[in-house]
Design an enzyme around this catalytic site. Sequence first.
Site, PDB file in Angstrom:
ATOM      1  N   GLY A 274       0.809  -1.212   0.000  1.00  0.00           N
ATOM      2  CA  GLY A 274       0.000   0.000   0.000  1.00  0.00           C
ATOM      3  C   GLY A 274       0.840   1.259   0.000  1.00  0.00           C
TER       4      GLY A 274
ATOM      5  N   ASP B 270       0.383   3.876   1.676  1.00  0.00           N
ATOM      6  CA  ASP B 270       0.610   4.339   3.043  1.00  0.00           C
ATOM      7  C   ASP B 270       1.878   3.730   3.625  1.00  0.00           C
ATOM      8  OD1 ASP B 270      -0.703   1.823   2.974  1.00  0.00           O
ATOM      9  OD2 ASP B 270      -1.746   2.177   4.867  1.00  0.00           O
ATOM     10  N   ARG B 271       2.134   2.489   3.292  1.00  0.00           N
ATOM     11  CA  ARG B 271       3.308   1.810   3.834  1.00  0.00           C
ATOM     12  C   ARG B 271       4.589   2.311   3.161  1.00  0.00           C
ATOM     13  NH1 ARG B 271       1.257  -4.305   4.629  1.00  0.00           N
ATOM     14  NH2 ARG B 271       2.573  -4.294   6.472  1.00  0.00           N
TER      15      ARG B 271
ATOM     16  N   ASP C 243       2.106   1.153  12.569  1.00  0.00           N
ATOM     17  CA  ASP C 243       1.127   2.173  12.195  1.00  0.00           C
ATOM     18  C   ASP C 243      -0.244   1.765  12.717  1.00  0.00           C
ATOM     19  OD1 ASP C 243      -0.499   4.103  11.013  1.00  0.00           O
ATOM     20  OD2 ASP C 243       0.537   4.016   9.090  1.00  0.00           O
TER      21      ASP C 243
END
Length: 186
Positions: free
Chosen positions: A59, A61-62, A81
Amino acid sequence: DGVDPTKITQAIVGSVVPGKNFDLAKLCDKYFGCKARFIGEPNLVLGSEAKVDNPREVGADRIVNAVAAHAAYKGSVLIIDFGTATTFDVIDAAGDYRGGCIAPGINLSMEALHMATALLPRLQVSNPGQAPVIGTTTVAQMHAGVFWGYIGLIEGLVTRIRAERGEPLKVIATGGLASLFAEATP
């Protein structure tokens, strides 16, 4: 919040909600006068590679967390997270994403506990402080079980990840509930 929109001349978006990408692109165009670039686009170099079996599964976000952690800290890091999911991401000393693990987020777990049972109430997670782990009311038992259960999850996975990597890892907590757990575990 206090940033002059004319000072923003470029935008890179790390979205994990594809249905919002059109709106985010329009926002960048309208308010900043720039074309948004999205993590995952070809030829977008971020300085962090996903060195896993299928890099396209990682992702945005990662990847953003990997880039930010590498910029802020030197050496290998483990990022926890606390979002909708609780993710554990290993970033090597070169800044590359090396893998991790995913667990249900604590709020998701608390909501599932309420929704899937007939009598358990909806609660907000909180640190039970010095209260005993063995609660004597349903609410105290839920707080203790969820909070200390997640502490066990965090500490257990950090220990296993460090052993598997065989190297020191600085642990970084991020996300909405990071401070709640950072206070309760080393």
